[in-house]
Design an enzyme around this catalytic site. Sequence first.
Site, PDB file in Angstrom:
ATOM      1  N   GLU A  45       0.858  -1.177   0.000  1.00  0.00           N
ATOM      2  CA  GLU A  45       0.000   0.000   0.000  1.00  0.00           C
ATOM      3  C   GLU A  45       0.896   1.230   0.000  1.00  0.00           C
ATOM      4  O   GLU A  45       1.720   1.416   0.902  1.00  0.00           O
ATOM      5  CB  GLU A  45      -0.900  -0.007   1.230  1.00  0.00           C
ATOM      6  CG  GLU A  45      -1.881  -1.167   1.221  1.00  0.00           C
ATOM      7  CD  GLU A  45      -2.637  -1.280   2.541  1.00  0.00           C
ATOM      8  OE1 GLU A  45      -2.597  -0.322   3.339  1.00  0.00           O
ATOM      9  OE2 GLU A  45      -3.241  -2.330   2.775  1.00  0.00           O
ATOM     10  N   ASP A  56      -4.821   8.065  10.899  1.00  0.00           N
ATOM     11  CA  ASP A  56      -3.400   7.786  11.016  1.00  0.00           C
ATOM     12  C   ASP A  56      -2.867   8.199  12.378  1.00  0.00           C
ATOM     13  O   ASP A  56      -3.103   9.315  12.843  1.00  0.00           O
ATOM     14  CB  ASP A  56      -2.620   8.524   9.927  1.00  0.00           C
ATOM     15  CG  ASP A  56      -2.963   8.011   8.543  1.00  0.00           C
ATOM     16  OD1 ASP A  56      -3.336   6.834   8.441  1.00  0.00           O
ATOM     17  OD2 ASP A  56      -2.852   8.787   7.576  1.00  0.00           O
TER      18      ASP A  56
END
Length: 253
Positions: A45, A56
């Site tokens: 990814e 995140d």
Amino acid sequence: MKRIQEKLSENKKLLSIYFTAGYPALTDTVAILQELENCGVDMVEIGLPFSDPLADGPTIQASSTKALKNGMTTQLLFEQLKDIRKTVSVPLIIMGYFNPVLQYGVDAFCEKCNEIGIDGLILPDLPLADYKEHYQAVFEKYDLSIIFLITPQTSEARIREIDKASNTFIYMVSSASTTGAKQGFQPEQTAYFKRIASYKLINPQIVGFGIGNAETYTAATQFTRGAIIGSAFIKMLTEAGVTGISKFVNSIR
């Protein structure tokens, strides 16, 4: 998309690695991909850095901030990847937020991904309903898999809706926390993995968030087709750079 489907058909647990494009150095993207391929990683990814992330944790946020300061942009990433299929054959997935895709133009973004050889997109803030109404035809036109996320809080009805809309795998977030927040799984997370497995969904599940060593990789893949490592890999890149990739991957399985 075909590369992901072929990889999922293999009779083994899959290891997917996430890293932020343009980090640690702006020109590291291709070298990291080539080394991951050499080390036998199953999927990669590629994180498109964004200034205002949702899920995140601090490690990936810091890498995105550095990558943006380095000068990484959507256009530059496409330029760096334009010849990537000459040397890398593993499935490649771009993971990022939808705003940069909108700014680039959804059709133009997907066309460029197809031209380069990108196999799928993970866009956590793209709602399923909007995807189905406005963008599904575009993704299908350019043979791009859309990969949706589920969490322990996602209802069974919504999981089954996501399953119907998916065409490769479902990204199973291991907990309600952000990426890299903690290592190791609690009994409730194992129960969650078992619960999703009991649904016998059409699409396999690959687990992300909180996986960073052989122990958590093994635990995460006990009930799923594979696991994704992001923050731990980025920490390694920070300390050892591209030369540390082989040792890191070999330590996982």
